[in-house]
Design a protein around this motif. Structure first.
Motif, PDB file in Angstrom:
ATOM      1  N   ALA A 146       6.996 -11.970  -1.895  1.00 22.04           N
ATOM      2  CA  ALA A 146       6.307 -10.672  -1.863  1.00 22.04           C
ATOM      3  C   ALA A 146       5.776 -10.242  -3.229  1.00 22.04           C
ATOM      4  CB  ALA A 146       7.255  -9.609  -1.318  1.00 22.04           C
ATOM      5  N   ARG A 147       5.517 -11.187  -4.130  1.00 26.86           N
ATOM      6  CA  ARG A 147       5.037 -10.779  -5.457  1.00 26.86           C
ATOM      7  C   ARG A 147       3.723 -10.000  -5.338  1.00 26.86           C
ATOM      8  NH1 ARG A 147       2.478 -14.106  -9.799  1.00 26.86           N
ATOM      9  NH2 ARG A 147       3.105 -15.973  -8.629  1.00 26.86           N
ATOM     10  N   GLY A 148       3.735  -8.774  -5.840  1.00 23.34           N
ATOM     11  CA  GLY A 148       2.556  -7.923  -5.800  1.00 23.34           C
ATOM     12  C   GLY A 148       2.394  -7.085  -4.549  1.00 23.34           C
ATOM     13  N   LEU A 149       3.172  -7.356  -3.505  1.00 21.84           N
ATOM     14  CA  LEU A 149       3.006  -6.628  -2.247  1.00 21.84           C
ATOM     15  C   LEU A 149       3.309  -5.119  -2.354  1.00 21.84           C
ATOM     16  CD1 LEU A 149       4.227  -8.784   0.785  1.00 21.84           C
ATOM     17  CD2 LEU A 149       1.914  -8.076   0.180  1.00 21.84           C
ATOM     18  N   PRO A 150       4.352  -4.699  -3.075  1.00 24.63           N
ATOM     19  CA  PRO A 150       4.596  -3.250  -3.141  1.00 24.63           C
ATOM     20  C   PRO A 150       3.395  -2.468  -3.659  1.00 24.63           C
ATOM     21  CG  PRO A 150       6.514  -4.436  -3.918  1.00 24.63           C
ATOM     22  CD  PRO A 150       5.432  -5.458  -3.738  1.00 24.63           C
ATOM     23  N   LEU A 151       2.702  -3.001  -4.652  1.00 27.71           N
ATOM     24  CA  LEU A 151       1.566  -2.280  -5.225  1.00 27.71           C
ATOM     25  C   LEU A 151       0.418  -2.149  -4.231  1.00 27.71           C
ATOM     26  CD1 LEU A 151       1.445  -3.602  -8.905  1.00 27.71           C
ATOM     27  CD2 LEU A 151       2.305  -1.421  -8.058  1.00 27.71           C
ATOM     28  N   ARG A 152       0.328  -3.061  -3.273  1.00 29.83           N
ATOM     29  CA  ARG A 152      -0.743  -2.980  -2.278  1.00 29.83           C
ATOM     30  C   ARG A 152      -0.536  -1.815  -1.316  1.00 29.83           C
ATOM     31  NH1 ARG A 152      -1.549  -9.338  -0.460  1.00 29.83           N
ATOM     32  NH2 ARG A 152      -1.535 -10.244  -2.573  1.00 29.83           N
ATOM     33  N   HIS A 153       0.663  -1.225  -1.331  1.00 25.96           N
ATOM     34  CA  HIS A 153       0.969  -0.087  -0.454  1.00 25.96           C
ATOM     35  C   HIS A 153       0.973   1.232  -1.221  1.00 25.96           C
ATOM     36  CE1 HIS A 153       2.337  -3.431   2.048  1.00 25.96           C
ATOM     37  NE2 HIS A 153       2.307  -2.612   3.076  1.00 25.96           N
ATOM     38  N   THR A 154       0.449   1.240  -2.438  1.00 24.82           N
ATOM     39  CA  THR A 154       0.440   2.457  -3.243  1.00 24.82           C
ATOM     40  C   THR A 154      -0.581   3.447  -2.706  1.00 24.82           C
ATOM     41  OG1 THR A 154       1.047   1.152  -5.194  1.00 24.82           O
ATOM     42  CG2 THR A 154       0.200   3.369  -5.581  1.00 24.82           C
ATOM     43  N   ASN A 155      -0.150   4.709  -2.538  1.00 23.14           N
ATOM     44  CA  ASN A 155      -1.069   5.730  -2.038  1.00 23.14           C
ATOM     45  C   ASN A 155      -1.686   6.517  -3.194  1.00 23.14           C
ATOM     46  OD1 ASN A 155       0.859   7.587  -2.882  1.00 23.14           O
ATOM     47  ND2 ASN A 155       1.662   7.958  -0.833  1.00 23.14           N
ATOM     48  N   ALA A 156      -2.420   7.569  -2.873  1.00 23.40           N
ATOM     49  CA  ALA A 156      -3.154   8.327  -3.887  1.00 23.40           C
ATOM     50  C   ALA A 156      -2.236   9.029  -4.884  1.00 23.40           C
ATOM     51  CB  ALA A 156      -4.058   9.359  -3.205  1.00 23.40           C
ATOM     52  N   SER A 157      -0.994   9.298  -4.491  1.00 26.60           N
ATOM     53  CA  SER A 157      -0.052   9.965  -5.394  1.00 26.60           C
ATOM     54  C   SER A 157       0.735   8.976  -6.244  1.00 26.60           C
ATOM     55  CB  SER A 157       0.914  10.843  -4.600  1.00 26.60           C
ATOM     56  OG  SER A 157       1.785  10.044  -3.811  1.00 26.60           O
ATOM     57  N   GLY A 158       0.476   7.692  -6.064  1.00 27.12           N
ATOM     58  CA  GLY A 158       1.178   6.682  -6.846  1.00 27.12           C
ATOM     59  C   GLY A 158       2.427   6.148  -6.197  1.00 27.12           C
ATOM     60  N   SER A 159       2.746   6.595  -4.985  1.00 33.40           N
ATOM     61  CA  SER A 159       3.950   6.143  -4.291  1.00 33.40           C
ATOM     62  C   SER A 159       3.651   4.912  -3.437  1.00 33.40           C
ATOM     63  CB  SER A 159       4.485   7.256  -3.392  1.00 33.40           C
ATOM     64  OG  SER A 159       5.528   6.771  -2.567  1.00 33.40           O
ATOM     65  N   ALA A 160       4.591   3.973  -3.449  1.00 35.01           N
ATOM     66  CA  ALA A 160       4.501   2.785  -2.592  1.00 35.01           C
ATOM     67  C   ALA A 160       5.646   2.773  -1.591  1.00 35.01           C
ATOM     68  CB  ALA A 160       4.517   1.515  -3.436  1.00 35.01           C
ATOM     69  N   ALA A 161       6.153   3.969  -1.251  1.00 33.68           N
ATOM     70  CA  ALA A 161       7.293   4.061  -0.335  1.00 33.68           C
ATOM     71  C   ALA A 161       6.964   3.519   1.049  1.00 33.68           C
ATOM     72  CB  ALA A 161       7.759   5.512  -0.223  1.00 33.68           C
ATOM     73  N   SER A 162       5.683   3.514   1.426  1.00 36.04           N
ATOM     74  CA  SER A 162       5.327   2.992   2.745  1.00 36.04           C
ATOM     75  C   SER A 162       5.603   1.498   2.861  1.00 36.04           C
ATOM     76  CB  SER A 162       3.849   3.272   3.055  1.00 36.04           C
ATOM     77  OG  SER A 162       3.010   2.588   2.154  1.00 36.04           O
ATOM     78  N   PHE A 163       5.802   0.839   1.712  1.00 36.70           N
ATOM     79  CA  PHE A 163       6.165  -0.582   1.761  1.00 36.70           C
ATOM     80  C   PHE A 163       7.483  -0.772   2.502  1.00 36.70           C
ATOM     81  CE2 PHE A 163       8.072  -4.388  -0.397  1.00 36.70           C
ATOM     82  CZ  PHE A 163       7.232  -5.323   0.187  1.00 36.70           C
ATOM     83  N   LEU A 164       8.402   0.195   2.362  1.00 39.74           N
ATOM     84  CA  LEU A 164       9.669   0.109   3.086  1.00 39.74           C
ATOM     85  C   LEU A 164       9.444   0.133   4.588  1.00 39.74           C
ATOM     86  CD1 LEU A 164      12.061   2.448   1.065  1.00 39.74           C
ATOM     87  CD2 LEU A 164      11.906  -0.035   0.989  1.00 39.74           C
ATOM     88  N   GLU A 165       8.505   0.937   5.017  1.00 38.41           N
ATOM     89  CA  GLU A 165       8.195   1.002   6.443  1.00 38.41           C
ATOM     90  C   GLU A 165       7.701  -0.348   6.939  1.00 38.41           C
ATOM     91  OE1 GLU A 165       5.490   3.624   9.556  1.00 38.41           O
ATOM     92  OE2 GLU A 165       4.992   3.613   7.429  1.00 38.41           O
ATOM     93  N   ALA A 166       6.811  -0.978   6.168  1.00 40.45           N
ATOM     94  CA  ALA A 166       6.266  -2.273   6.572  1.00 40.45           C
ATOM     95  C   ALA A 166       7.368  -3.322   6.668  1.00 40.45           C
ATOM     96  CB  ALA A 166       5.187  -2.719   5.582  1.00 40.45           C
ATOM     97  N   VAL A 167       8.277  -3.317   5.697  1.00 42.68           N
ATOM     98  CA  VAL A 167       9.369  -4.298   5.700  1.00 42.68           C
ATOM     99  C   VAL A 167      10.335  -4.034   6.846  1.00 42.68           C
ATOM    100  CG1 VAL A 167      11.355  -5.149   4.400  1.00 42.68           C
ATOM    101  CG2 VAL A 167       9.194  -4.718   3.225  1.00 42.68           C
ATOM    102  N   ALA A 168      10.675  -2.764   7.056  1.00 46.87           N
ATOM    103  CA  ALA A 168      11.607  -2.425   8.132  1.00 46.87           C
ATOM    104  C   ALA A 168      11.057  -2.810   9.500  1.00 46.87           C
ATOM    105  CB  ALA A 168      11.920  -0.930   8.091  1.00 46.87           C
ATOM    106  N   GLU A 169       9.772  -2.580   9.704  1.00 45.37           N
ATOM    107  CA  GLU A 169       9.162  -2.941  10.979  1.00 45.37           C
ATOM    108  C   GLU A 169       9.092  -4.454  11.146  1.00 45.37           C
ATOM    109  OE1 GLU A 169       5.395  -0.950  10.901  1.00 45.37           O
ATOM    110  OE2 GLU A 169       6.191   0.801  11.967  1.00 45.37           O
ATOM    111  N   ALA A 170       8.923  -5.176  10.031  1.00 43.98           N
ATOM    112  CA  ALA A 170       8.824  -6.628  10.107  1.00 43.98           C
ATOM    113  C   ALA A 170      10.171  -7.289  10.358  1.00 43.98           C
ATOM    114  CB  ALA A 170       8.208  -7.178   8.816  1.00 43.98           C
TER     115      ALA A 170
END
Length: 259
Positions: A86-110
């Motif tokens: 997953a190198r670099g994957l968290p940054l691909r989920h960064t939103n306008a406020s700078g948060s990449a917390a949605s990456f957790l959602e993607a991992v949990a669903e996977a």
């Protein structure tokens, strides 16, 4: 939009038993892979399924399908351990406020069957994912002074940027090496004196030891402490309410590893 995402994440994790364990990657530690294996073995002894999300600096690049179907990129390493590059994957989920917390959602669903999600990533990326206080980051180091400096730098970044103030430490060296105690004591003193942070516990794992070697009581204790610090679903509850990447407080001192 942010409130909608937060609501969706809370619904997703409301009935979940998944625990999130952030591991601060350390490119100076040659035995980092063995440390992650040892931690997974400790979780396996507790009958837990662990997914290692490997986003460290030296980790493999993710498959091109990772953003489309992450579940098909997960590799089963053993009956209780799975792995995804997953190198670099968290940054691909960064939103306008700078948060990449949605990456957790993607991992949990996977990986809905995973009891533990172990995210191995640089401190700067973890700060975007875990801008909250319901987890305890794990620092990695070995007996080399440069690795200790790198571990302290990760602690400093996360304490100032993500508000995370309690840490654990896992070192790649023989458990009876006396320098390991000095390293842990120094990190504890610097965390308390300069950052107001706490190094709660630490353990060693010899990367040269046999895979069949029993786990040390210290490693078993550390693994349990990490789980207790991450109640099921807690990593999600405040993720979108937190402000990632806070302005850094000035700390004007060099960190010198004493041996």
């Amino acid at each position: 939009m942010i409130q909608d995402q937060a609501h969706g994440l809370r619904r997703l994790f409301a009935a979940s038993n998944q625990r999130f364990v952030p591991v601060v990657s350390n490119p100076r530690v040659m035995g980092a892979g063995a440390l992650l294996e040892g931690l997974c073995a400790a979780f396996a002894e507790l009958n837990l399924q662990t997914l290692v999300v490997d986003a460290g600096e030296h980790s493999p690049l993710p498959s091109e399908l990772a953003q489309v179907d992450l579940s098909n990129c997960i590799e089963r390493l053993s009956p209780r351990v799975s792995y995804v590059a997953a190198r670099g994957l968290p940054l691909r989920h960064t939103n306008a406020s700078g948060s990449a917390a949605s990456f957790l959602e993607a991992v949990a669903e996977a990986a809905p069957d995973a009891d533990v999600i172990l995210l191995h990533a640089p401190a700067a990326e973890l700060a975007r994912v875990v801008a909250l206080r319901e987890v305890r980051p794990l620092l990695l180091a070995d007996a080399d002074p440069h690795s200790v400096t790198e571990a302290y730098a990760g602690m400093k970044w996360l304490s100032q940027r993500a508000g995370l103030m309690v840490y654990s430490l896992l070192m790649a060296c023989h458990p009876q090496l006396r320098v390991a105690t000095r390293i842990a004591q120094q990190l504890h003193a610097c965390a308390d004196g300069f950052l107001g942070a706490v190094l709660r516990d630490w353990a060693c794992l010899d990367p040269k030891a046999s895979h069949n070697a029993p786990l040390t009581p210290e490693l078993r204790h550390l693994a349990r402490e990490l789980l207790l610090a991450a109640p099921p679903g807690a990593a999600i509850d405040a993720a979108f309410d937190a402000t990632p990447l806070r302005p850094a407080r000035t700390v004007s001192h060099p960190f010198i590893a004493a041996h």
